[in-house]
Design a protein around this motif. Structure first.
Motif, PDB file in Angstrom:
ATOM      1  N   ASN A  90      -3.796 -11.810   3.336  1.00  0.00           N
ATOM      2  CA  ASN A  90      -2.353 -11.670   3.600  1.00  0.00           C
ATOM      3  C   ASN A  90      -1.467 -12.632   2.826  1.00  0.00           C
ATOM      4  OD1 ASN A  90      -2.346  -9.477   5.456  1.00  0.00           O
ATOM      5  ND2 ASN A  90      -3.269 -10.859   6.953  1.00  0.00           N
TER       6      ASN A  90
ATOM      7  N   ALA B 253      -3.756  -7.074   0.706  1.00  0.00           N
ATOM      8  CA  ALA B 253      -3.619  -7.994   1.841  1.00  0.00           C
ATOM      9  C   ALA B 253      -4.991  -8.445   2.347  1.00  0.00           C
ATOM     10  CB  ALA B 253      -2.826  -7.321   2.963  1.00  0.00           C
ATOM     11  N   GLU B 254      -5.940  -7.484   2.405  1.00  0.00           N
ATOM     12  CA  GLU B 254      -7.298  -7.837   2.866  1.00  0.00           C
ATOM     13  C   GLU B 254      -7.959  -8.801   1.893  1.00  0.00           C
ATOM     14  OE1 GLU B 254      -9.206  -4.015   3.311  1.00  0.00           O
ATOM     15  OE2 GLU B 254      -7.772  -3.486   4.901  1.00  0.00           O
TER      16      GLU B 254
ATOM     17  N   SER C 181     -11.057   4.153  -1.904  1.00  0.00           N
ATOM     18  CA  SER C 181     -10.790   2.988  -2.747  1.00  0.00           C
ATOM     19  C   SER C 181     -11.884   2.836  -3.801  1.00  0.00           C
ATOM     20  CB  SER C 181     -10.721   1.723  -1.903  1.00  0.00           C
ATOM     21  OG  SER C 181     -10.576   0.611  -2.751  1.00  0.00           O
TER      22      SER C 181
ATOM     23  N   GLN D 261       0.828   2.406  -0.507  1.00  0.00           N
ATOM     24  CA  GLN D 261       0.672   1.743   0.791  1.00  0.00           C
ATOM     25  C   GLN D 261      -0.782   1.335   1.029  1.00  0.00           C
ATOM     26  OE1 GLN D 261       2.834   5.035   2.386  1.00  0.00           O
ATOM     27  NE2 GLN D 261       4.359   3.732   3.355  1.00  0.00           N
ATOM     28  N   ALA D 262      -1.711   2.195   0.608  1.00  0.00           N
ATOM     29  CA  ALA D 262      -3.136   1.861   0.740  1.00  0.00           C
ATOM     30  C   ALA D 262      -3.466   0.624  -0.099  1.00  0.00           C
ATOM     31  CB  ALA D 262      -3.998   3.041   0.290  1.00  0.00           C
ATOM     32  N   TRP D 263      -2.924   0.587  -1.314  1.00  0.00           N
ATOM     33  CA  TRP D 263      -3.172  -0.557  -2.214  1.00  0.00           C
ATOM     34  C   TRP D 263      -2.613  -1.839  -1.603  1.00  0.00           C
ATOM     35  CZ3 TRP D 263      -6.139  -2.683  -5.480  1.00  0.00           C
ATOM     36  CH2 TRP D 263      -5.722  -3.586  -6.471  1.00  0.00           C
ATOM     37  N   ARG D 264      -1.451  -1.756  -1.001  1.00  0.00           N
ATOM     38  CA  ARG D 264      -0.857  -2.940  -0.355  1.00  0.00           C
ATOM     39  C   ARG D 264      -1.815  -3.488   0.708  1.00  0.00           C
ATOM     40  NH1 ARG D 264       4.979  -5.320   0.513  1.00  0.00           N
ATOM     41  NH2 ARG D 264       4.108  -7.233   1.342  1.00  0.00           N
ATOM     42  N   LYS D 265      -2.419  -2.577   1.479  1.00  0.00           N
ATOM     43  CA  LYS D 265      -3.396  -2.983   2.518  1.00  0.00           C
ATOM     44  C   LYS D 265      -4.615  -3.655   1.892  1.00  0.00           C
ATOM     45  CE  LYS D 265      -3.290   0.452   6.201  1.00  0.00           C
ATOM     46  NZ  LYS D 265      -2.658   1.521   5.478  1.00  0.00           N
ATOM     47  N   HIS D 266      -5.161  -3.038   0.840  1.00  0.00           N
ATOM     48  CA  HIS D 266      -6.349  -3.609   0.184  1.00  0.00           C
ATOM     49  C   HIS D 266      -6.044  -4.993  -0.390  1.00  0.00           C
ATOM     50  CE1 HIS D 266      -8.527   0.012   0.837  1.00  0.00           C
ATOM     51  NE2 HIS D 266      -7.882   0.735  -0.053  1.00  0.00           N
TER      52      HIS D 266
END
Length: 290
Positions: A58, A53-54, A4, A46-51
């Motif tokens: 959320n 959310a963090e 990231s 998908q990684a960006w979606r996680k970042h």
């Protein structure tokens, strides 16, 4: 294992510059998140979606903005459903043409990278649900987010302006230390768009490609396009064909920005396409004048 390069450029405004093909942004509001462009490679989307959310604890994704219809800005839309996609009406028109044939071309473009190619087996095209012609303002959760159509890079190109923070997501109107992609461009509109960006006088510009920068980055792109236009005009007046003009000018133009390793042939062919676009503009205006 996605690396990231996410950075916070103002409170609650993030940009990720480490993904393949184009930068993406995230604007956190009190009601949820507004995203600017989506990563093209599914694992990165998908990684960006996680970042996101963090960073947002959320929070709900309210909107996904596409600054144009090119695959580097819009192919990841499917990973942020059910958030509606917002884009210029021309982007919607172009994306209606993204059929099975288009999806196959996307897969084929990763022939040499089978681990990425396989990620596109379930590619869904998510088209804009909300479109605009000139301007659209989103007022959500204490943020004002203005979408402004400028064209130039494509007929659909729009910028995203945060007037309070004075931050501009410029999409592919601005490239830092890279040749701007001009294969679908209108160079005159692009110059108008760059002049408009200078007038806005943003504190920070997030270019489509390259790290966040100041308004001075606009000058280099402007200079490049102006130079290309003036050289093409000279060659057109000398009676040179489009082919001759492209072959001759590419050697000069290729030196303007750094070339990534292994990309020289690709970049040269893209520069030639851009020269071809400008040549057609010059030819059209000569015909109109006649």
């Amino acid at each position: 294992h996605e690396e990231s390069c996410m950075q916070e450029i103002a409170p609650g405004v993030f940009v990720e510059t480490g993904y393949r093909n184009a930068n993406v942004g995230c604007i956190i509001t009190d009601e949820g998140v507004i995203l600017v462009d989506t990563p093209m490679v599914p694992a990165q989307a998908q990684a960006w979606r996680k970042h996101v959310a963090e960073a947002s604890h959320n929070a709900r994704i309210l909107y996904v903005i596409n600054t144009d219809h090119h695959r580097g800005h819009s192919l990841g839309n499917q990973f942020y459903l059910p958030a509606p996609v917002v884009a210029h009406e021309r982007a919607w028109k172009e994306m209606r043409g993204y059929t099975e044939n288009f999806k196959q071309r996307v897969r084929d473009s990763f022939k040499k990278e089978p681990d990425i190619q396989v990620q596109f087996n379930d590619l869904q095209i998510i088209r804009p649900e909300i479109t605009f012609k000139k301007r659209l303002t989103l007022l959500r959760g204490g943020r004002e987010v203005r979408l402004i159509w400028i064209g130039g890079h494509t007929l659909a190109t729009a910028v995203v302006w945060l007037p309070t923070e004075r931050i501009l997501f410029a999409g592919d109107a601005v490239w830092l230390d890279q040749h701007p992609y001009m294969a679908q461009a209108n160079s005159r509109d692009w110059l108008h768009g760059l002049a408009f960006i200078k007038k806005l006088n943003p504190v920070t510009i997030v270019p489509g490609h390259g790290p966040p920068c100041g308004v001075e980055a606009v000058d280099r792109v402007t200079e490049y396009i102006r130079y290309m236009r003036s050289q093409v005009k000279v060659m057109f007046r000398q009676g040179k064909s489009k082919q001759e003009t492209g072959s001759f000018l590419v050697k000069d133009l290729v030196t303007w920005f750094p070339i990534p390793i292994g990309r020289k042939a690709k970049i040269e062919s893209q520069i030639k396409q851009g020269i071809g676009r400008v040549y057609e503009e010059v030819r059209r205006s000569a015909n109109e004048a006649a």
